[in-house]
Write an enzyme that holds these catalytic residues in place. Sequence first.
Site, PDB file in Angstrom:
ATOM      1  N   CYS A 114       0.811  -1.233   0.000  1.00  0.00           N
ATOM      2  CA  CYS A 114       0.000   0.000   0.000  1.00  0.00           C
ATOM      3  C   CYS A 114       0.840   1.276   0.000  1.00  0.00           C
ATOM      4  O   CYS A 114       0.415   2.298  -0.525  1.00  0.00           O
ATOM      5  CB  CYS A 114      -0.922   0.014   1.209  1.00  0.00           C
ATOM      6  SG  CYS A 114      -1.914  -1.474   1.300  1.00  0.00           S
ATOM      7  N   HIS A 256      -3.924   6.906   1.058  1.00  0.00           N
ATOM      8  CA  HIS A 256      -4.108   5.591   0.425  1.00  0.00           C
ATOM      9  C   HIS A 256      -5.536   5.144   0.699  1.00  0.00           C
ATOM     10  O   HIS A 256      -6.026   5.240   1.828  1.00  0.00           O
ATOM     11  CB  HIS A 256      -3.109   4.594   1.010  1.00  0.00           C
ATOM     12  CG  HIS A 256      -3.496   3.170   0.788  1.00  0.00           C
ATOM     13  ND1 HIS A 256      -3.768   2.674  -0.470  1.00  0.00           N
ATOM     14  CD2 HIS A 256      -3.687   2.144   1.653  1.00  0.00           C
ATOM     15  CE1 HIS A 256      -4.110   1.394  -0.364  1.00  0.00           C
ATOM     16  NE2 HIS A 256      -4.071   1.056   0.915  1.00  0.00           N
ATOM     17  N   ASN A 286      -9.941  -0.799  -2.865  1.00  0.00           N
ATOM     18  CA  ASN A 286      -8.550  -0.559  -2.446  1.00  0.00           C
ATOM     19  C   ASN A 286      -7.637  -1.168  -3.512  1.00  0.00           C
ATOM     20  O   ASN A 286      -7.598  -2.384  -3.664  1.00  0.00           O
ATOM     21  CB  ASN A 286      -8.356  -1.216  -1.068  1.00  0.00           C
ATOM     22  CG  ASN A 286      -6.930  -1.135  -0.547  1.00  0.00           C
ATOM     23  OD1 ASN A 286      -5.986  -0.930  -1.305  1.00  0.00           O
ATOM     24  ND2 ASN A 286      -6.778  -1.336   0.748  1.00  0.00           N
TER      25      ASN A 286
HETATM   26  O1  UT7 Z   1      -4.718  -1.494   2.378  1.00  0.00           O
HETATM   27  C1  UT7 Z   1      -4.245  -1.296   3.696  1.00  0.00           C
HETATM   28  C2  UT7 Z   1      -4.497  -2.403   4.558  1.00  0.00           C
HETATM   29  N1  UT7 Z   1      -5.865  -2.741   4.801  1.00  0.00           N
HETATM   30  C3  UT7 Z   1      -6.660  -2.039   5.612  1.00  0.00           C
HETATM   31  O2  UT7 Z   1      -6.338  -0.968   6.046  1.00  0.00           O
HETATM   32  C4  UT7 Z   1      -7.957  -2.690   6.060  1.00  0.00           C
HETATM   33  C5  UT7 Z   1      -8.185  -2.477   7.533  1.00  0.00           C
HETATM   34  N2  UT7 Z   1      -9.300  -3.212   8.079  1.00  0.00           N
HETATM   35  C6  UT7 Z   1     -10.572  -3.010   7.686  1.00  0.00           C
HETATM   36  O3  UT7 Z   1     -10.825  -2.204   6.809  1.00  0.00           O
HETATM   37  C7  UT7 Z   1     -11.687  -3.739   8.398  1.00  0.00           C
HETATM   38  O4  UT7 Z   1     -11.145  -4.434   9.507  1.00  0.00           O
HETATM   39  C8  UT7 Z   1     -12.475  -4.744   7.489  1.00  0.00           C
HETATM   40  C9  UT7 Z   1     -13.301  -3.957   6.489  1.00  0.00           C
HETATM   41  C10 UT7 Z   1     -11.511  -5.672   6.777  1.00  0.00           C
HETATM   42  C11 UT7 Z   1     -13.424  -5.587   8.325  1.00  0.00           C
HETATM   43  O5  UT7 Z   1     -14.299  -4.756   9.042  1.00  0.00           O
HETATM   44  P1  UT7 Z   1     -14.529  -4.992  10.595  1.00  0.00           P
HETATM   45  O6  UT7 Z   1     -15.549  -4.018  10.997  1.00  0.00           O
HETATM   46  O7  UT7 Z   1     -13.187  -4.935  11.259  1.00  0.00           O
HETATM   47  O8  UT7 Z   1     -15.173  -6.441  10.635  1.00  0.00           O
HETATM   48  P2  UT7 Z   1     -14.642  -7.756  11.381  1.00  0.00           P
HETATM   49  O9  UT7 Z   1     -13.467  -8.330  10.674  1.00  0.00           O
HETATM   50  O10 UT7 Z   1     -14.534  -7.475  12.840  1.00  0.00           O
HETATM   51  O11 UT7 Z   1     -15.855  -8.736  11.149  1.00  0.00           O
HETATM   52  C12 UT7 Z   1     -17.175  -8.482  11.688  1.00  0.00           C
HETATM   53  C13 UT7 Z   1     -18.111  -9.567  11.218  1.00  0.00           C
HETATM   54  C14 UT7 Z   1     -17.566 -10.988  11.410  1.00  0.00           C
HETATM   55  O12 UT7 Z   1     -18.664 -11.810  11.740  1.00  0.00           O
HETATM   56  P3  UT7 Z   1     -18.948 -12.226  13.283  1.00  0.00           P
HETATM   57  O13 UT7 Z   1     -17.722 -12.938  13.756  1.00  0.00           O
HETATM   58  O14 UT7 Z   1     -19.185 -10.939  14.014  1.00  0.00           O
HETATM   59  O15 UT7 Z   1     -20.161 -13.084  13.172  1.00  0.00           O
HETATM   60  C15 UT7 Z   1     -17.072 -11.371  10.035  1.00  0.00           C
HETATM   61  O16 UT7 Z   1     -17.094 -12.768   9.803  1.00  0.00           O
HETATM   62  O17 UT7 Z   1     -18.341  -9.422   9.814  1.00  0.00           O
HETATM   63  C16 UT7 Z   1     -18.075 -10.676   9.154  1.00  0.00           C
HETATM   64  N3  UT7 Z   1     -17.578 -10.388   7.802  1.00  0.00           N
HETATM   65  C17 UT7 Z   1     -18.393 -10.181   6.756  1.00  0.00           C
HETATM   66  N4  UT7 Z   1     -19.736 -10.208   6.645  1.00  0.00           N
HETATM   67  C18 UT7 Z   1     -20.259  -9.944   5.432  1.00  0.00           C
HETATM   68  C19 UT7 Z   1     -16.284 -10.231   7.402  1.00  0.00           C
HETATM   69  N5  UT7 Z   1     -16.260  -9.936   6.092  1.00  0.00           N
HETATM   70  C20 UT7 Z   1     -17.543  -9.894   5.665  1.00  0.00           C
HETATM   71  C21 UT7 Z   1     -18.157  -9.628   4.434  1.00  0.00           C
HETATM   72  N6  UT7 Z   1     -19.513  -9.654   4.349  1.00  0.00           N
HETATM   73  N7  UT7 Z   1     -17.451  -9.313   3.312  1.00  0.00           N
END
Ligand code: UT7
Length: 329
Positions: A114, A256, A286
Amino acid sequence: MPNSYISGLGHYVPPKCVTNKDLEKLMDTSDEWIVERTGINTRHWVDIENESTSGMGTKASLIAIENAGLKVSDIDFIIFCTLSPDYFFPGGGVLVQEQLGAGTIGALDIRNQCSGFVYGISVADQFIKTGMYKNILVIGSEIQSTGMDITTRGRNVSVIFGDGAGAAVVSATDELGKGILSTHLHSEGKFAEELMAKDRCCTTPKEMPFAAESFYPVMNGNNVFKHAVTRFPEVINEALTKNGYQSNDINLLIPHQANLRISQFIQRSMKLRDDQVYNNIMNYGNTTAASIPIALSEAWQKGLVNNGDIICLAAFGSGFTWASALIRW
Ligand code: UT7
């Protein structure tokens, strides 16, 4: 000592636009979840029969060279930034050199994910300031779509990333106070495994060469998010302090495009107005090393980047690596 400035910009994204509704057909996800957690509405994915990471980089470069008012023969050096090269080796820079027909000029690849493009701008800046080169092409190009797990298992990663390319020509000028004022580069390898693809080889494997869990990118999203919202303001402030500026002096911050929530967090914590921050992750997802040059090129096209403006580029991602560049346009 010459200064370096960005003399031309260009970007290219593949035509196929993938909506959140399209992803609902491939995995257990929803438009609501993706928009709420990331701000993304659409992203572009290549048709791999017709595109390559280097090829998209070349398309963006030709536009940047034209916008700089230069010819390919004016380019002295190529810096190619990607995490998704056509081959494991050689890197994409030499492929762009061949596709452009750019003599036998040097080509360097940067593998900093990134923050790759900001690292690339920093390297170009040093080469220009020492007088070694006059016009350097800095390219960020990525094909993510062929290397992601587009099933429910990989949904936390695959809904975020998209394909595309952006390029900048960095040129020498004798004008005082114009151009790249400073660049700031950081890394913290103890977090390497928080966002990585362990055994990924190239963008077009003929068959899955490794077990899926080591081939596809894995990300500890929560932890990456927490570090991102700390490191972004830190490295932006580092650049401002170095040059005697404050956040209200920024005309346009191009972060970014990791996640719209991250950009909004930075904006709030730095007390920036909406017109001081440019985001386009809604349309492209992204695109890793390509995200800043695509956004900068698009902002410039829209007339949002003008002579004398203070422009800040900032990135954080896999490595972890993070970086900023402060530019007087
Ligand atoms: O490019 C530079 C590097 N990358 C970043 O900067 C990304 C940084 N991180 C993020 O943007 C966020 O952490 C994400 C967008 C990846 C995830 O969002 P979050 O709010 O942190 O969600 P989470 O990983 O805590 O997951 C919450 C829930 C989980 O379900 P349970 O365990 O609560 O039942 C996941 O399994 O959302 C679920 N989940 C999804 N549900 C529907 C994870 N991905 C998805 C999805 N659709 N695509």
